[in-house]
Design a protein around this motif. Structure first.
Motif, PDB file in Angstrom:
ATOM      1  N   LEU A 135       6.155  -0.467 -14.828  1.00  0.00           N
ATOM      2  CA  LEU A 135       7.071   0.675 -14.750  1.00  0.00           C
ATOM      3  C   LEU A 135       6.685   1.577 -13.580  1.00  0.00           C
ATOM      4  CD1 LEU A 135       9.353   2.494 -15.766  1.00  0.00           C
ATOM      5  CD2 LEU A 135       7.695   3.560 -17.302  1.00  0.00           C
ATOM      6  N   LEU A 136       5.402   1.861 -13.441  1.00  0.00           N
ATOM      7  CA  LEU A 136       4.963   2.694 -12.321  1.00  0.00           C
ATOM      8  C   LEU A 136       5.269   2.026 -10.980  1.00  0.00           C
ATOM      9  CD1 LEU A 136       1.605   4.060 -13.753  1.00  0.00           C
ATOM     10  CD2 LEU A 136       3.709   5.349 -13.349  1.00  0.00           C
ATOM     11  N   PHE A 137       5.116   0.717 -10.927  1.00  0.00           N
ATOM     12  CA  PHE A 137       5.438   0.004  -9.692  1.00  0.00           C
ATOM     13  C   PHE A 137       6.927   0.135  -9.382  1.00  0.00           C
ATOM     14  CE2 PHE A 137       6.784  -3.745  -7.337  1.00  0.00           C
ATOM     15  CZ  PHE A 137       5.955  -3.650  -6.229  1.00  0.00           C
ATOM     16  N   ARG A 138       7.774  -0.058 -10.395  1.00  0.00           N
ATOM     17  CA  ARG A 138       9.227   0.063 -10.199  1.00  0.00           C
ATOM     18  C   ARG A 138       9.586   1.475  -9.753  1.00  0.00           C
ATOM     19  NH1 ARG A 138      13.108   1.638 -13.456  1.00  0.00           N
ATOM     20  NH2 ARG A 138      11.895   1.409 -15.358  1.00  0.00           N
ATOM     21  N   LEU A 139       8.982   2.492 -10.377  1.00  0.00           N
ATOM     22  CA  LEU A 139       9.238   3.874  -9.981  1.00  0.00           C
ATOM     23  C   LEU A 139       8.790   4.122  -8.535  1.00  0.00           C
ATOM     24  CD1 LEU A 139       8.180   5.762 -13.245  1.00  0.00           C
ATOM     25  CD2 LEU A 139      10.512   5.435 -12.375  1.00  0.00           C
ATOM     26  N   ALA A 140       7.654   3.537  -8.155  1.00  0.00           N
ATOM     27  CA  ALA A 140       7.180   3.669  -6.776  1.00  0.00           C
ATOM     28  C   ALA A 140       8.173   3.051  -5.803  1.00  0.00           C
ATOM     29  CB  ALA A 140       5.804   3.016  -6.624  1.00  0.00           C
ATOM     30  N   CYS A 141       8.684   1.880  -6.141  1.00  0.00           N
ATOM     31  CA  CYS A 141       9.661   1.213  -5.275  1.00  0.00           C
ATOM     32  C   CYS A 141      10.929   2.053  -5.135  1.00  0.00           C
ATOM     33  CB  CYS A 141      10.004  -0.171  -5.820  1.00  0.00           C
ATOM     34  SG  CYS A 141       8.642  -1.340  -5.699  1.00  0.00           S
ATOM     35  N   GLU A 142      11.395   2.609  -6.244  1.00  0.00           N
ATOM     36  CA  GLU A 142      12.589   3.457  -6.204  1.00  0.00           C
ATOM     37  C   GLU A 142      12.345   4.711  -5.365  1.00  0.00           C
ATOM     38  OE1 GLU A 142      13.571   4.157 -10.311  1.00  0.00           O
ATOM     39  OE2 GLU A 142      14.207   2.074 -10.626  1.00  0.00           O
ATOM     40  N   HIS A 143      11.173   5.302  -5.516  1.00  0.00           N
ATOM     41  CA  HIS A 143      10.827   6.505  -4.745  1.00  0.00           C
ATOM     42  C   HIS A 143      10.800   6.188  -3.243  1.00  0.00           C
ATOM     43  CE1 HIS A 143       8.831  10.267  -3.704  1.00  0.00           C
ATOM     44  NE2 HIS A 143       7.989   9.557  -2.987  1.00  0.00           N
ATOM     45  N   LEU A 144      10.170   5.093  -2.880  1.00  0.00           N
ATOM     46  CA  LEU A 144      10.102   4.715  -1.472  1.00  0.00           C
ATOM     47  C   LEU A 144      11.490   4.435  -0.904  1.00  0.00           C
ATOM     48  CD1 LEU A 144       6.946   2.429  -1.588  1.00  0.00           C
ATOM     49  CD2 LEU A 144       7.132   4.654  -0.435  1.00  0.00           C
ATOM     50  N   ALA A 145      12.315   3.710  -1.641  1.00  0.00           N
ATOM     51  CA  ALA A 145      13.661   3.400  -1.160  1.00  0.00           C
ATOM     52  C   ALA A 145      14.484   4.680  -1.001  1.00  0.00           C
ATOM     53  CB  ALA A 145      14.351   2.425  -2.104  1.00  0.00           C
ATOM     54  N   ALA A 146      14.376   5.596  -1.957  1.00  0.00           N
ATOM     55  CA  ALA A 146      15.114   6.859  -1.864  1.00  0.00           C
ATOM     56  C   ALA A 146      14.650   7.675  -0.660  1.00  0.00           C
ATOM     57  CB  ALA A 146      14.945   7.662  -3.153  1.00  0.00           C
ATOM     58  N   SER A 147      13.380   7.531  -0.296  1.00  0.00           N
ATOM     59  CA  SER A 147      12.817   8.241   0.857  1.00  0.00           C
ATOM     60  C   SER A 147      13.017   7.464   2.152  1.00  0.00           C
ATOM     61  CB  SER A 147      11.313   8.482   0.641  1.00  0.00           C
ATOM     62  OG  SER A 147      11.093   9.222  -0.530  1.00  0.00           O
ATOM     63  N   ARG A 148      13.621   6.293   2.061  1.00  0.00           N
ATOM     64  CA  ARG A 148      13.841   5.400   3.202  1.00  0.00           C
ATOM     65  C   ARG A 148      12.528   5.034   3.886  1.00  0.00           C
ATOM     66  NH1 ARG A 148      19.676   5.565   4.159  1.00  0.00           N
ATOM     67  NH2 ARG A 148      19.385   4.273   5.987  1.00  0.00           N
ATOM     68  N   VAL A 149      11.554   4.686   3.041  1.00  0.00           N
ATOM     69  CA  VAL A 149      10.242   4.232   3.516  1.00  0.00           C
ATOM     70  C   VAL A 149      10.104   2.769   3.130  1.00  0.00           C
ATOM     71  CG1 VAL A 149       7.734   4.497   3.260  1.00  0.00           C
ATOM     72  CG2 VAL A 149       9.211   6.525   3.305  1.00  0.00           C
ATOM     73  N   VAL A 150       9.770   1.924   4.090  1.00  0.00           N
ATOM     74  CA  VAL A 150       9.592   0.501   3.831  1.00  0.00           C
ATOM     75  C   VAL A 150       8.413   0.318   2.884  1.00  0.00           C
ATOM     76  CG1 VAL A 150       9.090  -1.753   4.859  1.00  0.00           C
ATOM     77  CG2 VAL A 150      10.502  -0.103   6.099  1.00  0.00           C
ATOM     78  N   ARG A 151       8.645  -0.425   1.807  1.00  0.00           N
ATOM     79  CA  ARG A 151       7.590  -0.647   0.819  1.00  0.00           C
ATOM     80  C   ARG A 151       6.454  -1.435   1.445  1.00  0.00           C
ATOM     81  NH1 ARG A 151       8.321  -5.113  -3.499  1.00  0.00           N
ATOM     82  NH2 ARG A 151       6.816  -6.146  -2.176  1.00  0.00           N
ATOM     83  N   PRO A 152       5.225  -0.907   1.365  1.00  0.00           N
ATOM     84  CA  PRO A 152       4.092  -1.681   1.861  1.00  0.00           C
ATOM     85  C   PRO A 152       3.819  -2.856   0.934  1.00  0.00           C
ATOM     86  CG  PRO A 152       3.361   0.432   0.974  1.00  0.00           C
ATOM     87  CD  PRO A 152       4.855   0.387   0.851  1.00  0.00           C
ATOM     88  N   GLY A 153       2.883  -3.703   1.322  1.00  0.00           N
ATOM     89  CA  GLY A 153       2.540  -4.851   0.497  1.00  0.00           C
ATOM     90  C   GLY A 153       2.129  -4.435  -0.902  1.00  0.00           C
ATOM     91  N   VAL A 154       2.325  -5.313  -1.847  1.00  0.00           N
ATOM     92  CA  VAL A 154       2.065  -5.004  -3.247  1.00  0.00           C
ATOM     93  C   VAL A 154       0.624  -4.599  -3.463  1.00  0.00           C
ATOM     94  CG1 VAL A 154       2.090  -5.914  -5.593  1.00  0.00           C
ATOM     95  CG2 VAL A 154       3.916  -6.517  -4.007  1.00  0.00           C
ATOM     96  N   VAL A 155      -0.323  -5.323  -2.906  1.00  0.00           N
ATOM     97  CA  VAL A 155      -1.733  -5.013  -3.106  1.00  0.00           C
ATOM     98  C   VAL A 155      -2.053  -3.652  -2.496  1.00  0.00           C
ATOM     99  CG1 VAL A 155      -4.096  -5.703  -2.554  1.00  0.00           C
ATOM    100  CG2 VAL A 155      -2.433  -7.403  -3.300  1.00  0.00           C
ATOM    101  N   MET A 156      -1.504  -3.368  -1.312  1.00  0.00           N
ATOM    102  CA  MET A 156      -1.739  -2.082  -0.680  1.00  0.00           C
ATOM    103  C   MET A 156      -1.210  -0.948  -1.546  1.00  0.00           C
ATOM    104  SD  MET A 156      -0.549  -0.873   3.050  1.00  0.00           S
ATOM    105  CE  MET A 156      -0.661   0.824   3.543  1.00  0.00           C
ATOM    106  N   CYS A 157      -0.084  -1.143  -2.197  1.00  0.00           N
ATOM    107  CA  CYS A 157       0.501  -0.103  -3.044  1.00  0.00           C
ATOM    108  C   CYS A 157      -0.403   0.215  -4.222  1.00  0.00           C
ATOM    109  CB  CYS A 157       1.838  -0.561  -3.617  1.00  0.00           C
ATOM    110  SG  CYS A 157       3.234  -0.385  -2.541  1.00  0.00           S
ATOM    111  N   TRP A 158      -1.008  -0.806  -4.802  1.00  0.00           N
ATOM    112  CA  TRP A 158      -1.636  -0.619  -6.101  1.00  0.00           C
ATOM    113  C   TRP A 158      -3.144  -0.696  -6.105  1.00  0.00           C
ATOM    114  CZ3 TRP A 158       1.041   1.552  -9.634  1.00  0.00           C
ATOM    115  CH2 TRP A 158       2.424   1.487  -9.535  1.00  0.00           C
ATOM    116  N   SER A 159      -3.744  -1.225  -5.094  1.00  0.00           N
ATOM    117  CA  SER A 159      -5.183  -1.429  -5.129  1.00  0.00           C
ATOM    118  C   SER A 159      -5.923  -0.106  -5.255  1.00  0.00           C
ATOM    119  CB  SER A 159      -5.639  -2.149  -3.850  1.00  0.00           C
ATOM    120  OG  SER A 159      -7.025  -2.341  -3.897  1.00  0.00           O
TER     121      SER A 159
END
Length: 183
Positions: A135-159
């Motif tokens: 859920l937190l990952f999905r919320l992060a993806c939605e936040h980035l898309a709304a901010s027009r920021v390209v989602r970084p790699g999955v490991v970079m997002c969460w590590s």
């Protein structure tokens, strides 16, 4: 011992193209006249240099990032773009050659330190309410898309982020501090 948030097959799925439905195909893979001008062969683009940017141009707003393997884009999406551009299906697609140009055209930006800090603050507030990594990952993806920021790699997002975030939020944590294992 810490456990991983995402299994290998889940990571692979998050890094690639999902299946596309008819609504998404119509919504995201329809080129506007301005898009066609951006991809115009008059700008010195060969057919292979037009389908790659077209796929990226449509994928970025759809997914919030462009998967490494552009050639694995949904066949229906590539066929739709190929037809609109009058390019035979199967022309080579590129990723890195044009991604910077596509992000600039769409007014998206790469995730830099400031955007990642804002994302961390956004997720910290949500981590106080939710323990679900997906859920937190999905919320992060939605936040980035709304901010027009390209989602970084999955490991970079969460590590390493969620445990530190939970500590900062005064919530109990488990794990080694580099992976998130919900309590």
């Amino acid at each position: 011992m810490a456990t991983r948030v995402f299994a290998d097959d889940e990571l692979e799925r998050l890094r690639g193209f999902p299946e596309i439905n008819k609504e998404e195909l119509s919504r995201f893979f329809t080129l506007t006249p301005a898009d066609l001008g951006f991809i115009d062969p008059g700008r010195g683009r060969s057919p292979k240099d037009r389908i790659g940017p077209a796929v990226q141009l449509c994928t970025l707003p759809w997914l919030g990032f462009v998967p490494e393997d552009v050639t694995s884009a949904p066949p229906a999406a590539v066929a739709r773009l190929s037809e609109r551009l009058r390019i035979p299906v199967g022309e080579k697609q590129t990723r890195t050659d044009h991604l910077r140009e596509v992000t600039g055209y769409l007014n998206w930006k790469s995730a830099k330190a400031m955007q990642l800090k804002e994302l961390g603050e956004f997720l910290l507030a949500r981590a106080m309410e939710h323990d679900s990594p997906s859920l937190l990952f999905r919320l992060a993806c939605e936040h980035l898309a709304a901010s027009r920021v390209v989602r970084p790699g999955v490991v970079m997002c969460w590590s390493g982020w969620p445990p530190r975030g939970r500590k900062r939020a005064g919530r109990p944590t488990s794990g080694c501090g580099t992976c998130w294992r919900p309590s």
